[in-house]
Enzyme design. Structure first.
Site, PDB file in Angstrom:
ATOM      1  N   MET A 172       0.844  -1.189   0.000  1.00 17.63           N
ATOM      2  CA  MET A 172       0.000   0.000   0.000  1.00 17.63           C
ATOM      3  C   MET A 172       0.889   1.254   0.000  1.00 17.63           C
ATOM      4  SD  MET A 172      -2.921  -1.415  -0.206  1.00 17.63           S
ATOM      5  CE  MET A 172      -3.857  -2.878   0.237  1.00 17.63           C
ATOM      6  N   SER A 173       0.557   2.235   0.843  1.00 17.40           N
ATOM      7  CA  SER A 173       1.263   3.518   0.784  1.00 17.40           C
ATOM      8  C   SER A 173       2.641   3.510   1.422  1.00 17.40           C
ATOM      9  CB  SER A 173       0.398   4.612   1.404  1.00 17.40           C
ATOM     10  OG  SER A 173      -0.705   4.887   0.577  1.00 17.40           O
ATOM     11  N   VAL A 174       3.084   2.390   1.962  1.00 18.05           N
ATOM     12  CA  VAL A 174       4.503   2.249   2.311  1.00 18.05           C
ATOM     13  C   VAL A 174       5.331   2.514   1.049  1.00 18.05           C
ATOM     14  CG1 VAL A 174       6.283   0.558   2.947  1.00 18.05           C
ATOM     15  CG2 VAL A 174       4.180   0.729   4.286  1.00 18.05           C
ATOM     16  N   THR A 175       4.747   2.200  -0.098  1.00 17.79           N
ATOM     17  CA  THR A 175       5.385   2.459  -1.396  1.00 17.79           C
ATOM     18  C   THR A 175       5.866   3.898  -1.493  1.00 17.79           C
ATOM     19  OG1 THR A 175       3.839   0.865  -2.373  1.00 17.79           O
ATOM     20  CG2 THR A 175       5.043   2.294  -3.893  1.00 17.79           C
ATOM     21  N   LYS A 176       5.060   4.829  -1.015  1.00 17.95           N
ATOM     22  CA  LYS A 176       5.404   6.249  -1.120  1.00 17.95           C
ATOM     23  C   LYS A 176       6.753   6.557  -0.484  1.00 17.95           C
ATOM     24  CE  LYS A 176       0.679   8.206  -1.107  1.00 17.95           C
ATOM     25  NZ  LYS A 176      -0.109   6.970  -1.205  1.00 17.95           N
TER      26      LYS A 176
END
Length: 456
Positions: A172-176
């Site tokens: 999920m937004s760990v990607t960011k």
């Protein structure tokens, strides 16, 4: 080279319709939750974790699985809870992806020194007088996998449900935070100037909200842009984003953007730049576009070259991609838990990977640790995160331990505590997307483990 799942090449009739349905469902899950929903308290009653587990419900069991237990790429609810407890560990079977190569070298060692006392660590959830153990927190937050490192050694590691040590899980937004780290690295090398206008690198955005924004404002999410991710609102810009990216059928009379790039060029300004932290996935997509432009590389190759090969990852990672192969920079990275532990340990050690290689410049790590402007962050109203800030797409606690995090909806996290010499990485499939479903338990649990480790 783009690695495409069977969903793309399957010759069955209506295959693109099937793909679109599932991609829409995934888009509604993996895109970052807007500020309003992030502040919404979790519901009082949640599903029983044991009764809704993969094993209890029999998802994808048997050869072939029973028809009513199958999760397929033509199922619009494939990533809805409780199916998500299987699908979050099987994204590549559902949508097209782009590979992030680990390289040909040996994996970095992760020495093991198990601690049997971690599960007995106690804490009080935020806003509660209840005493909870670390072991109790795990099922109550629908954990798929969790790993604790202390002073470079794995002291706790467990997997649940569909997740296994060798299987990637969606971050999920760990990607960011990985995208933000790569961006900070390139800036440190002079590949681009964070103080420059976005249009220096992306003239295509001159007539958009980003026309007078700086790259730094994009990196710290202080851009004033009209963009809503309220899924209950049919007029929210999220639906335009989804149509442009092929995540949902455009309809017979659709004349709007037909790619993510085209969609980003439609975004209009709302409010002032650099006034308030405003967490919006489109900022990460703009930053990723800048990275592709200045490096002349796809994001998957750039991440492989700059981080994944160099930290000694043991498995390839992969990105979800749209119809023209553009990686989902905001929420689409999938990786095994142990490789995120390697990345977290690299951050904890000032950019030095477990294999001894200086992967990330120390100055980049220190800049992230210092955080952004807490006053701008406070205006966003995150009641559960008082005193926090945001820098280079990392969440910075500013607590006495100097802890900072990569955070993703449904419970994904990389938690780095420099003072305790600890890293915790965690995957989950919480039925509540917003962080309010996890933070009251996970944040005090992580801090309690840090305190316990420091006493040894």
């Amino acid at each position: 080279m783009l690695r495409v799942s069977a969903a793309v090449v399957n010759p069955r009739k209506n295959i693109m319709t099937n793909y679109v349905r599932t991609a829409l469902a995934i888009a509604c899950t993996v895109l970052a939750v807007n500020i309003a929903s992030a502040q919404t308290p979790a519901p009082a009653a949640l599903p029983d974790p044991a009764a809704t587990s993969v094993d209890a419900l029999g998802w994808m069991k048997g050869f072939p699985p029973q028809p009513d237990r199958q999760i397929t790429f033509d199922d619009q609810t494939s990533v809805a809870y409780p199916r998500a407890r299987w699908s979050f560990s099987h994204i590549r079977e559902l949508v097209p992806t782009a590979n992030v190569w680990r390289g040909s070298g040996a994996a970095s060692p992760l020495p093991s020194a198990p601690r049997n006392d971690i599960e007995a660590v106690t804490f009080k959830p935020l806003g509660s007088e209840e005493t909870v153990t670390f072991a109790q927190m795990i099922p109550r937050t629908y954990t798929d996998g969790i790993l604790v490192m202390h002073r470079g050694k794995v002291v706790y590691e467990k997997y649940f449900g569909a997740l296994t040590p060798e299987r990637p899980h969606i971050a999920m937004s760990v990607t960011k935070s990985l995208v933000g780290t790569v961006a900070a690295m390139l800036a440190e090398e002079g590949k681009f100037d964070p103080s420059a206008q976005v249009t220096k690198y992306l003239p295509e955005l001159k007539d958009t909200a980003y026309g007078d924004a700086t790259v730094r404002q994009v990196m710290d999410m202080t851009v004033g842009v009209r963009y809503s991710e309220r899924y209950g609102d049919p007029k929210a810009e999220i639906w335009d984003y989804a149509r442009a990216g092929g995540m949902m059928g455009p309809g017979p009379n659709y004349t709007g953007p037909k790619s993510f790039y085209e969609f980003l060029a439609t975004l209009k300004k709302e409010g002032a730049h650099d006034d308030t932290f405003s967490y919006k996935t489109v900022n990460t997509e703009v930053l990723a576009w800048i990275l592709r432009r200045v490096s002349n590389q796809p994001l998957a190759d750039l991440l492989s070259e700059r981080i994944w090969r160099r930290i000694g990852a043991e498995q390839d990672a992969y990105f979800m991609v749209d119809r023209i192969g553009t990686e989902s920079a905001g929420a689409g990275l999938n990786a095994v838990l142990r490789d995120f532990a390697r990345f977290g340990e690299t951050m904890r050690n000032g950019g030095r990977a477990p294999n001894g290689q200086q992967v990330i410049p120390k100055a980049v790590v220190e800049d992230i640790q210092r955080g952004g402007d807490p006053a701008k962050f406070a205006k966003a109203g995150y009641a559960l995160l008082p005193g926090w800030s945001y820098r280079n797409m990392w969440w910075v606690s500013n607590n006495p331990h100097g802890a900072y995090m990569a955070r993703g909806i449904h419970g994904q996290s990389i938690y780095v505590d420099p003072k305790a010499e600890m890293v915790i990485v965690r995957y989950a499939a919480h039925p509540v997307a917003a962080s309010a479903g996890n933070d009251p338990l996970t944040l005090p649990a992580f801090h309690a483990v840090a305190e316990a480790l420091m006493r040894q």
